[in-house]
Scaffold this motif. Structure first.
Motif, PDB file in Angstrom:
ATOM      1  N   ILE B 250     -12.685 -33.560  35.757  1.00 16.52           N
ATOM      2  CA  ILE B 250     -13.468 -33.324  34.748  1.00 16.52           C
ATOM      3  C   ILE B 250     -14.007 -31.697  34.842  1.00 16.52           C
ATOM      4  O   ILE B 250     -14.218 -30.975  33.979  1.00 16.52           O
ATOM      5  N   ASN B 251     -14.085 -31.266  36.108  1.00 18.25           N
ATOM      6  CA  ASN B 251     -14.518 -30.011  36.481  1.00 18.25           C
ATOM      7  C   ASN B 251     -13.489 -29.045  36.496  1.00 18.25           C
ATOM      8  O   ASN B 251     -13.589 -27.695  37.028  1.00 18.25           O
ATOM      9  N   CYS B 252     -12.269 -29.416  35.898  1.00 19.85           N
ATOM     10  CA  CYS B 252     -11.035 -28.495  36.160  1.00 19.85           C
ATOM     11  C   CYS B 252     -11.032 -27.751  34.898  1.00 19.85           C
ATOM     12  O   CYS B 252     -10.556 -28.435  33.861  1.00 19.85           O
ATOM     13  N   HIS B 253     -11.243 -26.169  34.966  1.00 21.96           N
ATOM     14  CA  HIS B 253     -11.242 -25.470  33.676  1.00 21.96           C
ATOM     15  C   HIS B 253     -10.101 -24.478  33.927  1.00 21.96           C
ATOM     16  O   HIS B 253      -9.501 -24.300  34.941  1.00 21.96           O
ATOM     17  N   GLN B 254      -9.584 -23.800  32.679  1.00 15.97           N
ATOM     18  CA  GLN B 254      -8.889 -22.667  32.705  1.00 15.97           C
ATOM     19  C   GLN B 254      -9.853 -21.759  33.637  1.00 15.97           C
ATOM     20  O   GLN B 254     -10.875 -21.541  33.355  1.00 15.97           O
ATOM     21  N   GLY B 255      -8.755 -20.950  34.328  1.00 14.92           N
ATOM     22  CA  GLY B 255      -9.520 -20.011  35.158  1.00 14.92           C
ATOM     23  C   GLY B 255     -10.272 -18.785  34.413  1.00 14.92           C
ATOM     24  O   GLY B 255      -9.289 -18.154  33.509  1.00 14.92           O
ATOM     25  N   LYS B 256     -11.271 -18.394  34.604  1.00  9.97           N
ATOM     26  CA  LYS B 256     -11.706 -17.007  33.829  1.00  9.97           C
ATOM     27  C   LYS B 256     -11.300 -15.809  34.771  1.00  9.97           C
ATOM     28  O   LYS B 256     -10.925 -15.848  35.940  1.00  9.97           O
ATOM     29  N   PRO B 257     -11.231 -14.718  34.244  1.00 11.39           N
ATOM     30  CA  PRO B 257     -10.946 -13.282  34.695  1.00 11.39           C
ATOM     31  C   PRO B 257     -12.008 -13.280  35.979  1.00 11.39           C
ATOM     32  O   PRO B 257     -13.123 -13.678  35.931  1.00 11.39           O
ATOM     33  N   LEU B 258     -11.552 -12.741  37.178  1.00 11.01           N
ATOM     34  CA  LEU B 258     -12.585 -12.560  38.063  1.00 11.01           C
ATOM     35  C   LEU B 258     -13.494 -11.457  38.095  1.00 11.01           C
ATOM     36  O   LEU B 258     -13.140 -10.481  37.224  1.00 11.01           O
ATOM     37  N   SER B 259     -14.606 -11.448  38.613  1.00 13.29           N
ATOM     38  CA  SER B 259     -15.640 -10.200  38.588  1.00 13.29           C
ATOM     39  C   SER B 259     -14.776  -9.005  39.561  1.00 13.29           C
ATOM     40  O   SER B 259     -14.011  -9.258  40.088  1.00 13.29           O
ATOM     41  N   LYS B 260     -15.264  -7.821  39.102  1.00 14.34           N
ATOM     42  CA  LYS B 260     -14.819  -6.640  39.891  1.00 14.34           C
ATOM     43  C   LYS B 260     -14.538  -6.857  41.185  1.00 14.34           C
ATOM     44  O   LYS B 260     -13.934  -6.384  41.978  1.00 14.34           O
ATOM     45  N   GLU B 261     -15.761  -7.208  41.864  1.00 14.62           N
ATOM     46  CA  GLU B 261     -15.797  -7.350  43.361  1.00 14.62           C
ATOM     47  C   GLU B 261     -14.594  -8.205  43.924  1.00 14.62           C
ATOM     48  O   GLU B 261     -13.939  -7.835  44.602  1.00 14.62           O
ATOM     49  N   PHE B 262     -14.510  -9.471  43.298  1.00 11.84           N
ATOM     50  CA  PHE B 262     -13.523 -10.236  43.724  1.00 11.84           C
ATOM     51  C   PHE B 262     -12.005  -9.848  43.186  1.00 11.84           C
ATOM     52  O   PHE B 262     -11.130 -10.032  43.986  1.00 11.84           O
ATOM     53  N   GLU B 263     -12.103  -9.199  42.333  1.00 11.98           N
ATOM     54  CA  GLU B 263     -10.717  -8.866  41.700  1.00 11.98           C
ATOM     55  C   GLU B 263     -10.258  -7.740  42.721  1.00 11.98           C
ATOM     56  O   GLU B 263      -9.031  -7.612  42.921  1.00 11.98           O
ATOM     57  N   ALA B 264     -11.231  -6.878  43.131  1.00 10.23           N
ATOM     58  CA  ALA B 264     -11.074  -5.983  44.359  1.00 10.23           C
ATOM     59  C   ALA B 264     -10.348  -6.662  45.465  1.00 10.23           C
ATOM     60  O   ALA B 264      -9.228  -6.123  46.155  1.00 10.23           O
ATOM     61  N   TYR B 265     -11.018  -7.578  46.120  1.00  4.84           N
ATOM     62  CA  TYR B 265     -10.206  -8.274  47.506  1.00  4.84           C
ATOM     63  C   TYR B 265      -9.183  -8.898  47.049  1.00  4.84           C
ATOM     64  O   TYR B 265      -8.167  -8.663  47.696  1.00  4.84           O
ATOM     65  N   VAL B 266      -8.760  -9.365  45.891  1.00  5.90           N
ATOM     66  CA  VAL B 266      -7.597  -9.912  45.726  1.00  5.90           C
ATOM     67  C   VAL B 266      -6.369  -8.860  45.485  1.00  5.90           C
ATOM     68  O   VAL B 266      -5.373  -9.198  46.192  1.00  5.90           O
ATOM     69  N   ASN B 267      -6.848  -7.698  44.950  1.00  5.15           N
ATOM     70  CA  ASN B 267      -5.753  -6.934  44.733  1.00  5.15           C
ATOM     71  C   ASN B 267      -5.447  -6.227  45.983  1.00  5.15           C
ATOM     72  O   ASN B 267      -4.286  -5.937  46.344  1.00  5.15           O
TER      73      ASN B 267
END
Lengths: 506, 505
Positions: B250-267
């Motif tokens: 029930i808690n499983c959603h479509q992922g939202k785009p990441l915030s800038k901070e986390f986006e930077a880490y991932v990239n």
């Protein structure tokens, strides 16, 4: 995907066809395998139909079924599954089972089916052939049925049904049983285990022949991926279920369409008293004359207009308020606000149309699950059951007047109706979903309980209990022995002295 | 309609809140009763909240839970009993005591009575919701991950053959060896013997409030609908009852785009991608030595580690490990660069892992986490580590295995597709059933008649005894009459002989 359909003849096919037709527009390739001789299956369909020749004619089929039906008007079957073995239905079943031999004799058809590489089989297990086909081609299967004969739902899906509150089929019992009823229920459960294999002997013989290895009904049922049961818990009594058992009762219950001019005229002419719909289903064409006369007499005594679907000889004493028709739009008539009551043989389709439209019922069950359906509706106060053998014109008249004039019947059926229609997803969509699910995932192994791999004594933990008992007994034994030994040590000295003393004096 | 909600604190509330919010949106009047001292439930909510004065402070609550959670890093407690008896005891006593406080608040009770609710939506963990439902005679919907002890079997009359249904917290699968089946059976018997004792405080409070002695079974058996935060992708197939609803994921959603901070880490992670590491909201601190070992292992893999951790920063933290106080777990797992998920295997985390198809390294600590981990491991979608015994090497190997061995990714993707293939979304299903109970004032037609039978009637022991008695009587009579018949036929001579003998005497 590609879907193989192995249907069962008669009213069973009506709802199954709805599911199959809904699967077509979704782009599935559907192949239906039917015997060339049948009542309903031969009708033109807009999907691929493969017929195979059978060794009997339409007359044979009609004769065997008529022999069975006619006997129901003379002596009602004793309740329970046991009488099935000696019942007049045996000939009819043998005919049905024999279809499978004919199917597998048709080498071209078998080869075609093999080449087609289907994703799944959608089958009615009534004549067992679908199960044999699924096993032969090792295809995942979806079963579509009102209920399963004997104990094969329990064995095939490993679904527990404690005989203390789950009534066995065709016993006319409810979920609240007296001690005596529970004794009968358990006996009947044991009887099923003992006698059902011989009832299905022809079917398992054919399956063993085809699969070239001896199989039992359990072997045929246990690979089933998903069970679609044409019932729900407004009709059925609550009982344990398994994750792969899906209830789709009321699948045939539609929004009513306006009735045709002919019937509209009848309904309008009925005045304030309204109409009563009377049908004993598509399978009963003729009622014994004496019985028909009595029914006609009773119908003449009520103020409502009767619409009677009947294809037999017109009873001579038919009253003016009774209109005999060869066919009637049952669901649309029941959905009409002027429908006051529904006289039905309580087949599951009719029952659900009654529930769906909220029309109280007078039930004349004849065979099979009809007894159980009638009993369940009666328990819920939504209808009155009549024994077709013993009923007189007075009985029918009283029953009709009761369900029409006693408000409680209408209230109860309306409550059931609102419970039945309050569901998160429509049964037809649910059925289509699960058939597609099995096609997509090539079965549903993650819904298969591990109980299938246990022997019966393992399942009931008898080995574990035996082991634990053995330990307890051993411990008790050792404790006892050491106590005894201890006692002998402590007090035994004297005893031995005495003994030796005695022997000396001897 | 009007709905009374009695939730449970901690992560339990996260998903329940989703349902309650959706119900509130649909125009129902929702009243939530929560203790004034709690971790998560105090957060601003857009429905009526009734606060409840409790005796303990937030410090007490934290103290007891910390004591419990810390203990898990020292000695792992397997099975129902060690959990209930030892370190968890104080925490549970505190939870149970909330109910006494609730019923002491006469004004609140009066308000609830006046409100004439249609139903109660409750988490049975602290038992208080069940007592409220019984006190006000309201139909109830239970929302839970799983029911402790044998109360599901008793309360729903759901059969669970111990031969293939592993008991909760036992770490067994549905395929057990003989030895395992013996243990499973023993723990089933132990539950029946000792669970009433564990719930003693709760039952005492209930008996006090209801002014009649009650048992846990009495509290559970009126439940109308049981909602479980699981499904058969995680859970093993087992018998269920018509009034049980599975809403796992029930808690499983479509992922939202990441915030800038986390986006930077991932990239910045490059081709190796990222590994998400979180032990859930309830574990704030890891013993230092353990934390150092973990940090060391994390430093040895090429992936970027995102570690949600609020404790002291381990001194040997490698460059590739980024410590954060909070992370958007579901969104990160949904990112194509997510390679693995290190989790405590709470049911929320597990379902986010399944939903996004990320293989897992599991460090279960307490409660159902052991069972969840075992189930995922059995299905080849993750590796379980024993937090007590694991070394840096173990963790390193586990991570490398789930990342490099293709089968883990394949298995979790298969589970993911099975999980997401459902006729109706779990959140909609949950909302439907709560509303259903409100509309129909319960679901009596889904209540099995088994509730009205005694245990020996349920198992047909009286019937079997009766039939046995008949069989034995018949056998006895047949035997006796045979014996009599034999005596008649052959006995003549015998008697003659005898009389003869006696004469000669």
């Amino acid at each position: 995907g590609k879907l193989l359909v192995v249907p069962m003849d008669g009213s069973h096919w009506f709802t199954m066809q709805m599911v199959v037709e809904k699967l077509l527009p979704k782009g599935h390739e559907v192949v239906v395998v039917v015997p060339e001789v049948s009542w309903q299956l031969g009708k033109p369909l807009n999907f691929t139909v493969k017929t195979y020749s059978v060794s009997h004619t339409q007359e044979d089929l009609n004769r065997e079924f008529k022999f069975f039906i006619d006997s129901q008007w003379k002596t009602q079957q004793e309740s329970g599954v046991l009488p099935l073995l000696t019942s007049p239905a045996q000939g009819f079943f043998e005919l049905l089972f024999s279809h499978c031999r004919s199917l597998f004799k048709d080498k071209k058809l078998v080869e075609y089916l093999k080449q087609s590489s289907f994703d799944a089989v959608f089958l009615d297990p009534f004549d067992v052939c679908g199960l044999t086909v699924a096993k032969y081609f090792s295809l995942p299967s979806v079963v579509f049925s009102r209920g399963i004969f004997c104990h094969y739902l329990e064995e095939g899906s490993q679904c527990p049904s404690p005989p203390s509150y789950v009534p066995r089929p065709i016993l006319k019992l409810t979920d609240t049983m007296t001690f005596k009823e529970r004794v009968w229920n358990l006996l009947s459960y044991m009887g099923e285990h003992a006698f059902c294999p011989s009832f299905f002997k022809t079917a398992t013989d054919i399956a063993s022949e085809v699969l070239q290895t001896p199989v039992t009904m359990t072997d045929l049922f246990s690979p089933v991926s998903v069970w679609l049961l044409r019932t729900d818990f407004t009709l059925e009594l609550p009982r344990p279920v398994m994750p792969n058992v899906i209830h789709i009762g009321g699948i045939n219950c539609h929004q009513r369409k306006p009735v045709s001019k002919e019937f509209e005229a009848y309904v309008n002419a009925s005045g304030e008293h309204g109409i009563v719909v009377f049908s004993l289903g598509s399978m009963v064409s003729e009622i014994p004359e004496k019985k028909a006369m009595e029914i006609a007499e009773a119908l003449g005594r009520i103020p409502q207009t009767l619409l009677w679907r009947y294809t037999g000889t017109r009873p001579s004493n038919l009253a003016k308020n009774t209109i005999l028709v060869k066919w009637l739009p049952q669901n649309d008539l029941l959905g009409h606000p002027k429908a006051r009551a529904f006289i039905t043989h309580s087949g599951s389709h009719g029952i659900y149309e009654g529930i769906c439209n909220g029309v109280p019922m007078v039930m004349m069950p004849l065979f099979g699950d009809q007894m159980d359906n009638a009993k369940r509706m009666e328990t819920r106060g939504a209808g009155v059951t009549l024994n077709v053998l013993e009923m007189t014109a007075d009985d029918l008249e009283n029953a009709l007047k009761t369900v029409i004039n006693n408000k409680s019947y209408k209230e109860n059926i309306m409550r059931l109706s609102s419970l039945h229609k309050d569901r998160p997803i429509e049964p037809l969509d649910l059925a289509v979903f699960w058939v597609e699910y099995v096609m997509r995932h090539k079965g549903a192994p993650h819904l298969r309980p591990a109980a299938h791999d246990l022997t019966w004594y393992q399942y009931h933990s008898l080995d574990v209990i035996g082991f634990l008992l053995a330990i307890v007994l051993t411990v008790v034994f050792i404790v006892y022995k050491s106590c005894a030994y201890g006692c002998r040590k402590c007090f035994g000295g004297k005893g031995r002295v005495k003994k030796s003393h005695k022997s000396k004096t001897h």
